[in-house]
Design a protein around this motif. Structure first.
Motif, PDB file in Angstrom:
ATOM      1  N   ILE A  11       0.868  -1.179   0.000  1.00  0.00           N
ATOM      2  CA  ILE A  11       0.000   0.000   0.000  1.00  0.00           C
ATOM      3  C   ILE A  11       0.903   1.225   0.000  1.00  0.00           C
ATOM      4  CG2 ILE A  11      -1.710   1.334   1.276  1.00  0.00           C
ATOM      5  CD1 ILE A  11      -2.795  -1.235   2.429  1.00  0.00           C
ATOM      6  N   ASN A  12       0.759   2.049  -1.034  1.00  0.00           N
ATOM      7  CA  ASN A  12       1.573   3.266  -1.130  1.00  0.00           C
ATOM      8  C   ASN A  12       0.802   4.427  -0.498  1.00  0.00           C
ATOM      9  OD1 ASN A  12       2.860   5.321  -3.826  1.00  0.00           O
ATOM     10  ND2 ASN A  12       3.645   5.000  -1.783  1.00  0.00           N
ATOM     11  N   GLY A  13       1.222   4.815   0.689  1.00  0.00           N
ATOM     12  CA  GLY A  13       0.535   5.915   1.354  1.00  0.00           C
ATOM     13  C   GLY A  13       1.099   6.170   2.730  1.00  0.00           C
ATOM     14  N   ASP A  14       0.562   7.194   3.375  1.00  0.00           N
ATOM     15  CA  ASP A  14       0.989   7.528   4.737  1.00  0.00           C
ATOM     16  C   ASP A  14       0.333   6.554   5.720  1.00  0.00           C
ATOM     17  OD1 ASP A  14       2.123  10.025   6.477  1.00  0.00           O
ATOM     18  OD2 ASP A  14       0.401   9.056   7.433  1.00  0.00           O
ATOM     19  N   ALA A  15       1.161   5.933   6.569  1.00  0.00           N
ATOM     20  CA  ALA A  15       0.648   4.873   7.443  1.00  0.00           C
ATOM     21  C   ALA A  15      -0.489   5.367   8.328  1.00  0.00           C
ATOM     22  CB  ALA A  15       1.778   4.305   8.290  1.00  0.00           C
ATOM     23  N   ASN A  16      -0.357   6.571   8.872  1.00  0.00           N
ATOM     24  CA  ASN A  16      -1.396   7.049   9.798  1.00  0.00           C
ATOM     25  C   ASN A  16      -2.770   7.092   9.131  1.00  0.00           C
ATOM     26  OD1 ASN A  16       0.144   7.537  12.279  1.00  0.00           O
ATOM     27  ND2 ASN A  16       1.253   9.008  10.996  1.00  0.00           N
ATOM     28  N   GLU A  17      -2.789   7.389   7.820  1.00  0.00           N
ATOM     29  CA  GLU A  17      -4.059   7.395   7.082  1.00  0.00           C
ATOM     30  C   GLU A  17      -4.451   5.988   6.647  1.00  0.00           C
ATOM     31  OE1 GLU A  17      -3.417  10.092   3.825  1.00  0.00           O
ATOM     32  OE2 GLU A  17      -2.764  11.663   5.219  1.00  0.00           O
ATOM     33  N   GLU A  18      -3.482   5.234   6.165  1.00  0.00           N
ATOM     34  CA  GLU A  18      -3.787   3.904   5.624  1.00  0.00           C
ATOM     35  C   GLU A  18      -4.260   2.943   6.721  1.00  0.00           C
ATOM     36  OE1 GLU A  18      -4.043   3.418   2.485  1.00  0.00           O
ATOM     37  OE2 GLU A  18      -3.218   5.388   1.982  1.00  0.00           O
ATOM     38  N   LEU A  19      -3.721   3.102   7.939  1.00  0.00           N
ATOM     39  CA  LEU A  19      -4.137   2.225   9.042  1.00  0.00           C
ATOM     40  C   LEU A  19      -5.619   2.439   9.353  1.00  0.00           C
ATOM     41  CD1 LEU A  19      -0.976   2.566  11.317  1.00  0.00           C
ATOM     42  CD2 LEU A  19      -1.713   0.515  10.091  1.00  0.00           C
ATOM     43  N   GLU A  20      -6.037   3.690   9.294  1.00  0.00           N
ATOM     44  CA  GLU A  20      -7.450   3.993   9.541  1.00  0.00           C
ATOM     45  C   GLU A  20      -8.338   3.291   8.501  1.00  0.00           C
ATOM     46  OE1 GLU A  20      -8.621   5.615  12.247  1.00  0.00           O
ATOM     47  OE2 GLU A  20     -10.552   4.949  11.442  1.00  0.00           O
ATOM     48  N   LYS A  21      -7.868   3.260   7.251  1.00  0.00           N
ATOM     49  CA  LYS A  21      -8.653   2.573   6.201  1.00  0.00           C
ATOM     50  C   LYS A  21      -8.747   1.081   6.473  1.00  0.00           C
ATOM     51  CE  LYS A  21      -7.200   5.778   2.575  1.00  0.00           C
ATOM     52  NZ  LYS A  21      -6.347   5.867   1.386  1.00  0.00           N
ATOM     53  N   LEU A  22      -7.660   0.497   6.999  1.00  0.00           N
ATOM     54  CA  LEU A  22      -7.679  -0.941   7.308  1.00  0.00           C
ATOM     55  C   LEU A  22      -8.658  -1.227   8.448  1.00  0.00           C
ATOM     56  CD1 LEU A  22      -3.857  -1.808   7.062  1.00  0.00           C
ATOM     57  CD2 LEU A  22      -5.620  -2.076   5.307  1.00  0.00           C
ATOM     58  N   VAL A  23      -8.755  -0.284   9.400  1.00  0.00           N
ATOM     59  CA  VAL A  23      -9.737  -0.430  10.479  1.00  0.00           C
ATOM     60  C   VAL A  23     -11.146  -0.402   9.894  1.00  0.00           C
ATOM     61  CG1 VAL A  23     -10.709   0.676  12.545  1.00  0.00           C
ATOM     62  CG2 VAL A  23      -8.228   0.557  12.250  1.00  0.00           C
ATOM     63  N   GLN A  24     -11.379   0.548   8.965  1.00  0.00           N
ATOM     64  CA  GLN A  24     -12.701   0.649   8.327  1.00  0.00           C
ATOM     65  C   GLN A  24     -13.072  -0.646   7.620  1.00  0.00           C
ATOM     66  OE1 GLN A  24     -14.620   3.091   9.047  1.00  0.00           O
ATOM     67  NE2 GLN A  24     -12.952   4.178  10.061  1.00  0.00           N
ATOM     68  N   LYS A  25     -12.042  -1.295   7.043  1.00  0.00           N
ATOM     69  CA  LYS A  25     -12.285  -2.578   6.345  1.00  0.00           C
ATOM     70  C   LYS A  25     -12.413  -3.743   7.322  1.00  0.00           C
ATOM     71  CE  LYS A  25      -9.727  -1.667   2.059  1.00  0.00           C
ATOM     72  NZ  LYS A  25      -8.489  -2.040   1.335  1.00  0.00           N
ATOM     73  N   GLN A  26     -12.224  -3.461   8.618  1.00  0.00           N
ATOM     74  CA  GLN A  26     -12.319  -4.466   9.679  1.00  0.00           C
ATOM     75  C   GLN A  26     -11.333  -5.616   9.497  1.00  0.00           C
ATOM     76  OE1 GLN A  26     -16.559  -5.416  10.020  1.00  0.00           O
ATOM     77  NE2 GLN A  26     -16.784  -3.644  11.347  1.00  0.00           N
TER      78      GLN A  26
END
Ligand code: DHB
Ligand code: MG
Length: 225
Positions: free
Chosen positions: A119-134
């Motif tokens: 995943i190419n992105g800033d971890a602080n933002e990308e981690l939140e997306k992974l939480v949203q995906k459960q």
């Protein structure tokens, strides 16, 4: 001083261990040298790679989240430890690093590159997306922005299963966590936050944890609740 294999800080005992137990194949050697050539000599050491790979096998770990890919050196150690149906998601902020890592993964044997998603992105933002995906992982490896370690650890509350494994690199922060002075490149914020991270992870009610006296400091913890 670097020895023939381009390692810093080697002793006879470490060379002995590396030769017997943590030999790098040509791919790992090349990736580590690539980091040196690009002035990013910041991979984990081979014996750390082998240790974490051993823990992956011990825990029958299948789903790994890596925060901070660089050129994929540690990812290669990890993917070789998981069973074939396992998977690694690895987050890298810099597009050029992510591109180089993908090229390196494409050189892996047995189609193991299919088990790695970058995943190419800033971890602080990308981690939140992974939480949203459960999504929930068996192991989380923390090796990205050094000021963000407490924030990354907070994400493990949701993103890591109970009894999941947390591994974190560079937790001495070049000595800044136990020295009063700051080394040239280390910022006050990083020092404060790495001290906080180490203290959070030392909480016995939440983690079974230890910090290893490696060159850079390596924390290993099991999430208990
Ligand atoms: C740095 C980052 C790392 O992950 C590491 O292992 C060593 C140094 C750095 O950003 O300086
Ligand atoms: Mg590191």
């Amino acid at each position: 001083m670097r020895n023939n294999d381009n390692f810093l800080n080697t002793s006879k005992s470490l060379t002995y261990i590396r030769n017997l137990y943590a030999n790098e194949d040509i791919l790992l050697k090349n990736v580590r040298n690539q980091c040196l050539l690009n002035d990013r000599p910041i991979t984990i050491n081979p014996e750390e790679g082998k240790l974490i790979q051993t823990l992956i096998k011990l825990g029958n770990i299948k789903n790994i989240l890596e925060i901070g890919t660089l050129y994929g050196y540690s990812t290669i150690w990890f993917v070789r430890g998981i069973e074939n149906n396992g998977k690694i998601i690895t987050i890298e902020k810099e597009p050029e690093n992510a591109k180089i890592a993908r090229e390196n993964f494409n050189k892996l044997e047995n189609n193991l590159s299919n088990n790695i998603e970058i995943i190419n992105g800033d971890a602080n933002e990308e981690l939140e997306k992974l939480v949203q995906k459960q999504l929930v992982f068996d192991m989380i490896f923390i090796d990205a922005d050094k000021s963000s370690y407490p924030n990354y650890l907070n994400f493990t509350d949701k993103l890591l299963k109970k009894y999941g494994l947390i591994v974190a690199d560079n937790t001495f922060l070049s000595g800044a966590v136990y020295n009063d002075y700051l080394a040239d490149r280390i910022r006050f914020k990083a020092q404060k936050n790495m001290r906080l991270f180490n203290k959070m992870l030392a909480d016995k009610t939440k983690y079974q944890s230890i910090m290893l006296n490696t060159d850079e400091g390596l924390n290993i913890a099991i999430k208990l609740i």
